[in-house]
Design an enzyme around this catalytic site. Sequence first.
Site: not given
Ligand code: PEP
Length: 256
Positions: A9, A11, A98, A100, A170, A176, A216, A238
């Site tokens: 992703n 973003k 998601h 966010e 998640e 993040g 993460s 990320g």
């Molecule tokens: C995400 O945004 O779906 C995600 C898992 O981000 P990160 O891997 O950066 O924690």
Amino acid sequence: MRRRIVAGNWKMNTTFHEAMELVEGLKSVLTEEVVGETGVIITPPSLYLSDVVESLVDNAFIAVAAQNCHEEENGAYTGEVSAPMLASLDIDAIIIGHSERRQYFGETNEACNAKISQALNNELAAIYCVGETLEERQSGKFMEVILAQCIAGLEGFISEDMDNIILAYEPIWAIGTGETASPEQAQDVHAGIRGWLSERFDTETADNVTILYGGSCKPGNAPELFAKADIDGGLIGGASLNVADFTAIIEARTKA
Ligand code: PEP
């Protein structure tokens, strides 16, 4: 069918040039040996989808998804992108719900439910995200929250629809932040979701649903996470912006 999947992703990151460079980088390293049975999905900003799909036309390993769609098919919703628009670009899937989107854009479980319908009606797979906040984790009520998201988000869908719905657990406190759910914490939630799926649908359907972990996930922790029985792959934020890291996570999935 239950599949091993690693989805990136991106973003709201990358300029157009950077995005195309990232795609070229992935094309050059994602060989049959690296990918094996793993389904690889990338999710660039919607503005670039058409160019990304075009540059992958001869590539057998990388599928493309969008990060969101509107819950209506069309209409007076300035600035929004609909599922039929996305489908017309020949993409494969849409990420829905998601955290966010839920947190910053007020997306409710009911809106997610309508968006999943939009994806399915337009022959796109839906990657439906669920997960708890840190407070909900600490209160011990996290499984109730996650299952409430599953119940409302999947309301009205039948067993056959689940062929085209991927779930992603998640935990918001791990996205993040560098903080990862331990493989055991993640496995417990995945098993809980699968248990709920078998009651809501049936055991066969539950066994066939792909459930990804996100939060993460990095080359260092991916092997342990993917070794767990109910963790079918990852939704990567990320680390998906870096060719070497994303490739290492895909390799971890392929080898686990
Ligand atoms: C995400 O945004 O779906 C995600 C898992 O981000 P990160 O891997 O950066 O924690």
